[in-house]
Design a protein around this motif. Structure first.
Motif, mmCIF file in Angstrom:
data_model
loop_
_atom_site.group_PDB
_atom_site.id
_atom_site.type_symbol
_atom_site.label_atom_id
_atom_site.label_comp_id
_atom_site.label_asym_id
_atom_site.label_seq_id
_atom_site.Cartn_x
_atom_site.Cartn_y
_atom_site.Cartn_z
ATOM 1 N N TRP A 1 31.215 -5.571 -45.370
ATOM 2 C CA TRP A 1 30.672 -6.222 -44.173
ATOM 3 C C TRP A 1 29.143 -6.233 -44.202
ATOM 4 N N ARG B 1 25.542 -9.496 -45.270
ATOM 5 C CA ARG B 1 24.701 -9.795 -44.108
ATOM 6 C C ARG B 1 23.260 -9.339 -44.338
ATOM 7 N N ASP C 1 21.681 -11.934 -46.562
ATOM 8 C CA ASP C 1 21.356 -13.141 -45.791
ATOM 9 C C ASP C 1 20.088 -12.939 -44.965
ATOM 10 N N ALA C 2 19.940 -11.751 -44.379
ATOM 11 C CA ALA C 2 18.751 -11.465 -43.571
ATOM 12 C C ALA C 2 17.492 -11.476 -44.433
ATOM 13 N N ARG D 1 16.642 -8.537 -38.213
ATOM 14 C CA ARG D 1 17.947 -8.317 -38.847
ATOM 15 C C ARG D 1 17.833 -7.405 -40.060
ATOM 16 N N HIS E 1 19.974 -3.912 -40.310
ATOM 17 C CA HIS E 1 20.948 -3.604 -41.357
ATOM 18 C C HIS E 1 20.531 -2.395 -42.189
ATOM 19 N N GLN F 1 25.350 -6.231 -31.675
ATOM 20 C CA GLN F 1 25.164 -7.117 -32.818
ATOM 21 C C GLN F 1 26.365 -7.063 -33.759
ATOM 22 N N VAL F 2 26.901 -5.875 -33.972
ATOM 23 C CA VAL F 2 27.990 -5.700 -34.927
ATOM 24 C C VAL F 2 29.337 -6.094 -34.319
#
Length: 351
Positions: free
Chosen positions: A58, A62, A65-66, A74, A78, A299-300
């Motif tokens: 997960w 992400r 991508d951030a 972001r 993360h 957020q999650v």
């Protein structure tokens, strides 16, 4: 006699279960089947859901991508999640993230001064600077008086009066004078009013929430008494309806609690999840349980999942369902036993 006694003994478990189930149903357990979790119970539930969700599969995509989007918020989120749940991140992506963080920090360090940000919120170059500089001014009596002054000038010149800005100013001034009572301390109400004003100017209010706030801020104002109020010669209830004003104050109190449990930057971001006064109250309750981790939990897990975690089946409902299930099982077992006995007797006759 023995036959009837055996039948009574056979039916007694079924009878006791049936009577208990009937008694439970008289308490109407399904009228309110869900109850709110306590703060500690909610904290445990949210952490369990987070641990179940945040895993390498997960998190890593992400995070990548951030970094690709150069989204500082972001990226930091993360990285915090990776540290909290001990998940290794790709070294090359982590290096790129470090470069982005350093560049953004340098940009913030060379941005406009805090004083300029406080006066002109549009000049704030980051959420962190906005939270440190603009909000303290907005929640001060000077910010409330400035908003009231703007509304008075607009009214006198025939320009459009910003009703929400005016209402928030009156809430803040009323909280300072301990007139508006909405279940929170005056400081919390004042903090929430300033937060709403800042979020509105920042564009963090959802359309639905902005409409609700606008409706709550449609207050009657006796402009002729405003100078006397500003001079300390008239109470707030001579200017407006303080009962109606308290409704807006209640929303401000919830948002002030959200701010106290998190921080200004988090609260401004979290307000994007609020579509109603009920959402504001729920989010404040979540922040009571999650504290500084509220933003990353939202957020999650997402708004719907977090809000669903706030409630559970009541003990009465669980008891009614359990006894109902037991009653059905006992009926089936009893019927099966009787059918088996009947078949066995007929088989004996045939033999």
């Amino acid at each position: 006699m023995r036959r009837w006694l055996r039948l009574a003994l056979a039916l007694s478990p079924f009878g006791l279960t049936a009577m208990t189930f009937v008694w439970l149903m008289t308490t109407n357990p399904f009228v309110a089947p869900f109850v709110a979790r306590g703060t500690d119970q909610l904290a445990i539930t949210l952490e369990r859901e987070m641990a179940r969700t945040v895993n390498p599969e997960w998190l890593v995509p992400r995070f990548q991508d951030a970094v690709a989007a150069k989204d500082l918020d972001r990226i930091e989120l993360h990285i915090d999640l990776a540290q909290a749940y001990q998940i290794p991140l790709p070294p090359e992506t982590l290096t790129l993230a470090g470069d982005i963080v350093a560049a953004q920090s340098g940009f913030v360090a060379n941005s406009l001064s805090c004083a300029q940000c406080a006066v002109d919120i549009s000049s704030c170059r980051s959420i962190a600077q906005l939270g440190a500089c603009a909000v303290p001014f907005e929640v001060s009596p000077a910010g409330d008086l400035n908003a009231l002054r703007r509304a008075g000038v607009n009214y006198a010149t025939g320009a459009e009066v910003d009703e929400l800005d005016l209402g928030l100013a009156l809430v803040g001034l009323g909280a300072t004078a301990a007139i508006v009572v909405s279940g929170g301390t005056s400081g919390t109400i004042k903090l929430g009013a300033g937060l709403i004003r800042t979020a509105r100017r920042l564009g963090s209010l959802t359309p639905d929430f902005a409409r609700i706030l606008g409706g709550a801020a449609r207050l009657p104002v006796n402009w002729s008494r405003v100078p006397a109020y500003l001079g300390g010669r008239a109470p707030l209830d001579e200017i407006t309806d303080t009962v109606q004003l308290a409704r807006l104050g209640a929303i401000a109190a919830d948002l002030g609690r959200l701010r106290r449990n998190t921080d200004t930057a988090q609260a401004l971001v979290l307000m994007r999840h609020i579509d109603s006064a009920e959402d504001a109250a729920r989010l404040a309750r979540v922040s009571d349980a999650a504290g500084p981790n509220t933003r990353r939990i939202m957020q999650v897990l997402g708004k719907s999942r977090v809000f669903r975690a706030m409630v559970r089946l009541s003990d009465a409902t669980i008891g009614a369902l359990a006894f109902g299930y037991a009653l059905i099982v006992q009926i089936l077992v009893f019927c099966g036993q009787q059918c088996g006995n009947l078949c066995l007797r007929r088989l004996r006759r045939l033999i």
